[in-house]
Scaffold this active site. Structure first.
Site: not given
Ligand code: GRF
Length: 191
Positions: A17, A19, A70, A95-96, A112, A114
């Site tokens: 978490g 981000n 889903k 992650m889905r 999103n 990535h």
């Molecule tokens: C990040 O690197 C994001 O780009 C990827 O998953 C990671 C999540 O990291 N999709 P965090 O949970 O925000 O620390």
């Protein structure tokens, strides 16, 4: 003086978490024109859940296996978002794969992040795979979410140059780049 409108956003995450934390802090500090009204997580034990509590952000936590499909859990997510008048959904380590229910309810309003320069290395473990490949310029991408895996239209990218072979160092560099990229992108999108 013109007042800037504050947009209601939701952040979806599955793990650590960081981000989410950066986005929520920027919103609380008024650095982006947003209020994080909801954090959605599919892993009840994830660190991001306690982080949301500590930051005073409402959360909806679910276990996919407790729903028949889903479509069922996504209907619940949509209703949680609508209840709080969410305008934009920011995936940050969720992650889905997003399904039809959410995509149709929030058409063009799901983004999103990535950790690769898409369209290179979509899917899981992009950093490990890129390093294995011998990549010298890594990066992060923010894109609109569609029914494909990390395949929606690109909004913004940040390159990160790294020639070493330490995955932890690389991960830290990418995370730093991601935080700036997400905030800059939200500043532009929410204008
Ligand atoms: C990040 O690197 C994001 O780009 C990827 O998953 C990671 C999540 O990291 N999709 P965090 O949970 O925000 O620390």
């Amino acid at each position: 003086m013109a007042t800037q409108s504050i947009h209601k956003i939701a952040v979806f995450a599955s793990g650590y978490g960081s981000n989410f934390e950066v986005i929520a802090r920027a919103a609380q500090a008024g650095e982006i024109a947003a209020e994080v009204v909801l954090m959605v997580c599919d892993k009840p034990s994830a660190r991001v859940c306690s982080l949301a509590d500590a930051m005073g952000v409402d959360k909806f936590v679910f276990s996919a296996k407790e729903y028949p499909s889903k479509a069922d859990y996504e209907r619940e997510i949509v209703s949680q978002c609508r209840e709080r008048e969410v305008e934009l959904i920011c995936l940050a380590g969720y992650m889905r794969l997003v399904g039809e229910e959410l995509l149709n309810a929030y058409k063009g309003c799901i983004i999103n992040i990535h950790p690769s320069l898409l369209p290179a290395f979509p899917g899981v473990n992009p950093l490990e795979r890129a390093m294995e490949y011998g990549v010298k310029v890594y990066g992060a991408t923010i894109h609109y979410v569609d029914e494909t895996l990390d395949g929606g239209k690109i909004i913004a990218q940040q390159a990160v140059t790294y020639e070493g072979d330490d995955i932890e160092v690389l991960t830290a560099l990418i995370h730093e780049a991601e935080y700036k990229l997400y905030i800059n992108t939200l500043q532009k999108l929410l204008k």
